[in-house]
Motif scaffolding. Structure first.
Motif, PDB file in Angstrom:
ATOM      1  N   SER A  52     -15.054   4.900  12.597  1.00  0.00           N
ATOM      2  CA  SER A  52     -13.940   5.331  11.601  1.00  0.00           C
ATOM      3  C   SER A  52     -12.923   5.770  12.296  1.00  0.00           C
ATOM      4  CB  SER A  52     -14.575   6.432  11.026  1.00  0.00           C
ATOM      5  OG  SER A  52     -15.208   7.352  11.814  1.00  0.00           O
ATOM      6  N   GLY A  53     -12.725   6.202  13.520  1.00  0.00           N
ATOM      7  CA  GLY A  53     -11.796   6.748  14.214  1.00  0.00           C
ATOM      8  C   GLY A  53     -10.904   5.533  14.554  1.00  0.00           C
ATOM      9  N   LEU A  54     -11.398   4.511  15.285  1.00  0.00           N
ATOM     10  CA  LEU A  54     -10.617   3.547  15.644  1.00  0.00           C
ATOM     11  C   LEU A  54     -10.011   2.682  14.481  1.00  0.00           C
ATOM     12  CD1 LEU A  54     -13.137   1.968  18.217  1.00  0.00           C
ATOM     13  CD2 LEU A  54     -10.980   3.033  18.697  1.00  0.00           C
ATOM     14  N   VAL A  55     -10.641   2.667  13.365  1.00  0.00           N
ATOM     15  CA  VAL A  55      -9.828   1.873  12.130  1.00  0.00           C
ATOM     16  C   VAL A  55      -8.907   2.863  11.615  1.00  0.00           C
ATOM     17  CG1 VAL A  55     -10.252   1.694   9.637  1.00  0.00           C
ATOM     18  CG2 VAL A  55     -12.198   0.868  11.284  1.00  0.00           C
ATOM     19  N   CYS A  56      -8.777   4.180  11.736  1.00  0.00           N
ATOM     20  CA  CYS A  56      -7.790   5.025  11.380  1.00  0.00           C
ATOM     21  C   CYS A  56      -6.467   4.722  12.328  1.00  0.00           C
ATOM     22  CB  CYS A  56      -8.206   6.456  11.204  1.00  0.00           C
ATOM     23  SG  CYS A  56      -9.231   6.990  10.098  1.00  0.00           S
ATOM     24  N   PHE A  57      -7.185   4.876  13.754  1.00  0.00           N
ATOM     25  CA  PHE A  57      -6.097   4.373  14.806  1.00  0.00           C
ATOM     26  C   PHE A  57      -5.184   3.264  14.678  1.00  0.00           C
ATOM     27  CE2 PHE A  57      -5.198   2.662  19.054  1.00  0.00           C
ATOM     28  CZ  PHE A  57      -4.356   3.560  19.521  1.00  0.00           C
ATOM     29  N   ARG A  58      -6.123   1.992  14.054  1.00  0.00           N
ATOM     30  CA  ARG A  58      -5.497   0.586  14.258  1.00  0.00           C
ATOM     31  C   ARG A  58      -4.404   0.786  12.731  1.00  0.00           C
ATOM     32  NH1 ARG A  58      -9.379  -4.184  12.677  1.00  0.00           N
ATOM     33  NH2 ARG A  58     -10.445  -3.319  14.284  1.00  0.00           N
ATOM     34  N   PHE A  59      -4.740   1.492  11.808  1.00  0.00           N
ATOM     35  CA  PHE A  59      -3.707   1.338  10.609  1.00  0.00           C
ATOM     36  C   PHE A  59      -2.562   2.249  11.228  1.00  0.00           C
ATOM     37  CE2 PHE A  59      -7.079  -0.873   8.558  1.00  0.00           C
ATOM     38  CZ  PHE A  59      -6.591  -1.489   7.570  1.00  0.00           C
ATOM     39  N   ALA A  60      -2.973   3.528  11.544  1.00  0.00           N
ATOM     40  CA  ALA A  60      -1.685   4.244  11.946  1.00  0.00           C
ATOM     41  C   ALA A  60      -0.611   3.433  12.904  1.00  0.00           C
ATOM     42  CB  ALA A  60      -2.353   5.338  12.810  1.00  0.00           C
ATOM     43  N   VAL A  61      -1.383   2.591  13.845  1.00  0.00           N
ATOM     44  CA  VAL A  61      -0.353   1.884  14.921  1.00  0.00           C
ATOM     45  C   VAL A  61       0.365   0.811  14.035  1.00  0.00           C
ATOM     46  CG1 VAL A  61      -0.271   0.372  16.802  1.00  0.00           C
ATOM     47  CG2 VAL A  61      -1.626   2.447  16.806  1.00  0.00           C
ATOM     48  N   ALA A  62      -0.330   0.005  13.249  1.00  0.00           N
ATOM     49  CA  ALA A  62       0.176  -0.689  12.316  1.00  0.00           C
ATOM     50  C   ALA A  62       1.381  -0.422  11.550  1.00  0.00           C
ATOM     51  CB  ALA A  62      -0.930  -1.565  11.428  1.00  0.00           C
ATOM     52  N   ALA A  63       1.181   1.080  11.064  1.00  0.00           N
ATOM     53  CA  ALA A  63       2.062   1.606  10.299  1.00  0.00           C
ATOM     54  C   ALA A  63       3.417   1.911  11.167  1.00  0.00           C
ATOM     55  CB  ALA A  63       1.724   2.992   9.741  1.00  0.00           C
ATOM     56  N   VAL A  64       3.172   2.107  12.513  1.00  0.00           N
ATOM     57  CA  VAL A  64       4.280   2.472  13.090  1.00  0.00           C
ATOM     58  C   VAL A  64       5.050   0.976  13.488  1.00  0.00           C
ATOM     59  CG1 VAL A  64       4.987   3.122  15.665  1.00  0.00           C
ATOM     60  CG2 VAL A  64       3.198   4.324  14.484  1.00  0.00           C
ATOM     61  N   VAL A  65       4.090  -0.073  13.762  1.00  0.00           N
ATOM     62  CA  VAL A  65       5.044  -1.234  14.225  1.00  0.00           C
ATOM     63  C   VAL A  65       5.511  -1.971  12.966  1.00  0.00           C
ATOM     64  CG1 VAL A  65       4.393  -3.581  15.107  1.00  0.00           C
ATOM     65  CG2 VAL A  65       3.220  -1.518  16.043  1.00  0.00           C
ATOM     66  N   THR A  66       5.068  -1.674  11.714  1.00  0.00           N
ATOM     67  CA  THR A  66       5.434  -2.502  10.596  1.00  0.00           C
ATOM     68  C   THR A  66       6.144  -1.696   9.695  1.00  0.00           C
ATOM     69  OG1 THR A  66       3.208  -2.328   9.458  1.00  0.00           O
ATOM     70  CG2 THR A  66       3.566  -4.112  10.664  1.00  0.00           C
ATOM     71  N   GLY A  67       5.792  -0.385   9.693  1.00  0.00           N
ATOM     72  CA  GLY A  67       6.503   0.610   8.765  1.00  0.00           C
ATOM     73  C   GLY A  67       5.969   0.780   7.428  1.00  0.00           C
ATOM     74  N   SER A  68       4.581   0.068   7.310  1.00  0.00           N
ATOM     75  CA  SER A  68       3.845   0.064   5.848  1.00  0.00           C
ATOM     76  C   SER A  68       2.603   0.491   6.183  1.00  0.00           C
ATOM     77  CB  SER A  68       3.987  -1.329   5.376  1.00  0.00           C
ATOM     78  OG  SER A  68       3.606  -2.408   6.023  1.00  0.00           O
ATOM     79  N   PHE A  69       1.914   0.780   5.129  1.00  0.00           N
ATOM     80  CA  PHE A  69       0.662   1.337   5.022  1.00  0.00           C
ATOM     81  C   PHE A  69       0.017   1.109   3.804  1.00  0.00           C
ATOM     82  CE2 PHE A  69      -2.759   4.719   4.392  1.00  0.00           C
ATOM     83  CZ  PHE A  69      -3.599   4.271   5.265  1.00  0.00           C
ATOM     84  N   SER A  70      -1.281   0.544   3.685  1.00  0.00           N
ATOM     85  CA  SER A  70      -1.974   0.476   2.305  1.00  0.00           C
ATOM     86  C   SER A  70      -3.405   0.814   2.523  1.00  0.00           C
ATOM     87  CB  SER A  70      -2.097  -1.176   2.164  1.00  0.00           C
ATOM     88  OG  SER A  70      -2.944  -1.183   1.046  1.00  0.00           O
ATOM     89  N   LEU A  71      -3.416   1.950   1.606  1.00  0.00           N
ATOM     90  CA  LEU A  71      -4.952   2.588   1.559  1.00  0.00           C
ATOM     91  C   LEU A  71      -6.018   1.780   1.234  1.00  0.00           C
ATOM     92  CD1 LEU A  71      -6.347   5.216   1.724  1.00  0.00           C
ATOM     93  CD2 LEU A  71      -5.803   5.906  -0.682  1.00  0.00           C
ATOM     94  N   LEU A  72      -5.743   0.896   0.260  1.00  0.00           N
ATOM     95  CA  LEU A  72      -6.663  -0.114  -0.161  1.00  0.00           C
ATOM     96  C   LEU A  72      -7.118  -0.852   0.817  1.00  0.00           C
ATOM     97  CD1 LEU A  72      -8.470  -1.427  -2.538  1.00  0.00           C
ATOM     98  CD2 LEU A  72      -6.591  -2.710  -2.997  1.00  0.00           C
ATOM     99  N   SER A  73      -6.028  -1.510   1.785  1.00  0.00           N
ATOM    100  CA  SER A  73      -6.315  -2.436   2.814  1.00  0.00           C
ATOM    101  C   SER A  73      -7.081  -1.787   4.082  1.00  0.00           C
ATOM    102  CB  SER A  73      -5.159  -3.064   3.168  1.00  0.00           C
ATOM    103  OG  SER A  73      -5.383  -3.659   4.501  1.00  0.00           O
ATOM    104  N   ALA A  74      -6.960  -0.530   4.101  1.00  0.00           N
ATOM    105  CA  ALA A  74      -7.399   0.371   4.928  1.00  0.00           C
ATOM    106  C   ALA A  74      -8.973   0.612   4.643  1.00  0.00           C
ATOM    107  CB  ALA A  74      -6.959   1.662   5.429  1.00  0.00           C
ATOM    108  N   SER A  75      -9.198   0.814   3.353  1.00  0.00           N
ATOM    109  CA  SER A  75     -10.541   0.942   2.887  1.00  0.00           C
ATOM    110  C   SER A  75     -11.336  -0.168   3.070  1.00  0.00           C
ATOM    111  CB  SER A  75     -10.690   1.574   1.601  1.00  0.00           C
ATOM    112  OG  SER A  75      -9.941   2.775   1.255  1.00  0.00           O
TER     113      SER A  75
END
Length: 546
Positions: free
Chosen positions: A157-180
């Motif tokens: 759970s921690g590494l998945v949250c970390f991966r999506f937070a980093v992706a949000a920094v790099v791409t500037g976007s975040f999807s809750l559905l995709s993360a789940s």
């Protein structure tokens, strides 16, 4: 200095740390001593290790997590599954949100997504660090099982949250559905791969052993390779290799209950795994210490990124973040405890409220370790547009500081907090042991009597008394009426015959005793933890007779 020499120096330092922690005039936790020695190696030898996170994850985490999953009591894991999942999933998300907002408020120049990434990577506790602290702290058994279960499951759970937070920094976007959906894939497929891979390898190994015989060295080597195979296969499928290694260890403990492994193999394997665990644990903390000088220099250089001119602001950041993490964990533990007591009252159960010191100890025991360090080092150097990743050095330093502070506070605070704490006696374990010993002894006596009859049929009539006497002695051992009469005056030839007969009968009894222990564990009449304890005693006795 070559890489081989550096590895040898670290292994030597691991050995030295075991002695150093005992000769120091004051008590220090072994992990902190090893971290200090790692920093000394880096400073004195002027040769650091360029820590590749992918290589680090592959070399160190699979065997350590596999072993923890193998040894963790499964009945405790199932009994407290609700609490463990609340800590492994709910607390991680709660920490990411709360600590991320705190870090962004404390360091406004750090983008919110980077703050969430930092919070995510410091949210999971580390099983290696938890085990190291537990080795010298009198943590109650049930609390220790909960902490172990949490640290084994919260990495995904921690590494998945970390991966999506980093992706949000790099791409500037975040999807809750995709993360789940990604989390479900990472967790479920990782667990499935670890379990199925272990079952397949164990099945093939048992078929080969039945056909061609069993070699202790091969069996031990296979057990060492299983966590790496499960980890790599899960990573190939874009799932969690960490959870695959944990699931492989848990599955291995159930595979062991079939009792097909030779006693000598179990004894040797236990010694091999104990040595590997000690060496890898030590090297993990050595590497952490070895990285400290470079991380500190990078943080001092990047302090201007936080909008402050004075490097002492780093200390303020470290203290505030650690206090924030401790408060968030305490709040979650309190809420989780009250919810559990409320549900228990609704079911008509009466549960005593745990002492406040135990609740605080649960909050204080959130120790971070190697997973946090290796994870934060995977932060990319540049963004998609080629610009530098914002506040990267500062984030690495803060994550490292969280590791050190959590280790120090748990090592120093837990013994003080738990000193003199009276806990209800663990009567269940005593009852299990008594039941298992009685049942195993009953089966062993029957097996000894059967083996005695077989020996008497084949032996000459003149040796009947020898075999009868040997059987009586072995049965007396199981009945706990030990007779220490000497063997003076016995003919040496008869004595050798008596010893051989006693050895044959004793081995028959040990085999029956062990089979009954495995049978009771398979049918959940005793815990796997208790079965391992008793089987190890039997294995050691058998190795002596063989």
């Amino acid at each position: 200095m070559s890489s081989i020499e550096l590895v040898l120096a670290m292994l030597l330092a691991v050995v030295a740390s075991g002695y150093l922690v005992r000769v120091l005039p004051f008590s220090l936790p072994l992990p902190l001593v090893q971290i200090a020695l790692g920093a000394v190696i880096s400073g004195v030898l002027k040769h650091g290790v360029t820590l590749d996170p992918d290589v680090f994850f592959l070399l160190f985490l699979p065997p350590l997590l596999f072993l923890d999953g193998w040894r963790i009591p499964k009945n405790g894991l199932l009994r407290d599954r609700a609490v463990i999942l609340e800590l492994a999933l709910g607390l991680v998300v709660f920490t990411v949100l709360g600590a991320g907002l705190l870090i962004h408020w404390l360091i406004p120049s750090m983008p919110l997504a980077v703050a969430f990434a930092l919070a995510a990577i410091v949210s999971p506790t580390d099983p290696v660090a938890v085990s190291s602290i537990a080795a010298r702290v009198p943590i109650p058994t049930r609390l220790m099982h909960i902490l172990e279960g949490e640290s084994l499951l919260n990495d995904a759970s921690g590494l998945v949250c970390f991966r999506f937070a980093v992706a949000a920094v790099v791409t500037g976007s975040f999807s809750l559905l995709s993360a789940s959906l990604t989390f479900l894939w990472v967790a479920l497929i990782g667990l499935a791969v670890g379990a199925l891979f272990t079952l397949l390898v164990s099945y093939v190994q048992q078929r080969l052993s039945r056909r061609f015989g069993q070699e202790s060295g091969s069996s031990i080597l296979i057990s060492l390779l299983i966590p790496f195979g499960a980890y790599l296969l899960a990573e190939k499928l874009q799932a969690s290799g960490i959870l695959a290694a944990v699931a492989a260890g848990i599955t291995m403990s159930y595979v062991e209950l079939n009792g097909k492994v030779l006693a000598s193999t179990r004894v040797q394997r236990s010694a091999v795994w104990a040595t590997i665990q000690f060496a890898l644990n030590g090297i993990v903390f050595m590497l952490l210490g070895e990285q400290l000088p470079g991380i500190l220099q990078g943080a001092v250089r990047s302090v201007e990124q936080s909008g402050r001119a004075n490097p002492w602001w780093l200390l303020v950041y470290v203290l505030v973040i650690n206090v924030g993490l401790a408060v968030l964990r305490y709040v979650w533990v309190q809420v989780s405890l009250r919810m559990s007591l409320w549900h228990a009252r609704r079911r008509g159960e009466i549960r005593p409220k745990p002492p406040w010191r135990l609740v605080v100890a649960t909050s204080l025991a959130g120790v971070r370790g190697a997973i946090t360090l290796a994870g934060v080092l995977t932060l990319p150097l540049v963004l998609g547009d080629g610009s530098a990743f914002p506040a990267r050095d500062l984030a690495i330093f803060l994550a490292t500081a969280v590791i050190l502070i959590s280790l120090v506070t748990a090592s120093v605070g837990l013994p003080i907090l738990l000193k003199g704490l009276e806990m209800p006696p663990e009567t269940m374990a005593e009852q299990e042991e008594s039941l298992a010993r009685q049942q195993a002894a009953t089966k062993a006596i029957a097996a000894v009597e059967k083996a005695q009859q077989a020996l008497l049929k084949e032996a000459p009539a003149t040796d009947a008394d020898i075999y009868t006497h040997a059987a009586t002695r072995v049965i007396a051992l199981y009945k706990r009426h030990l007779d220490s009469t000497g063997e003076e005056g016995v003919d040496p030839v008869q004595l050798r015959k008596s010893d051989a007969a006693e050895r044959t009968l004793r081995l028959a009894g040990l085999q029956a005793e062990r089979n009954e222990i495995f049978h009771m564990a398979r049918h959940l009449r005793i815990s796997d933890e208790m079965s391992r304890k008793l089987v190890r005693e039997i294995d050691l006795a058998e190795s002596r007779y063989r």
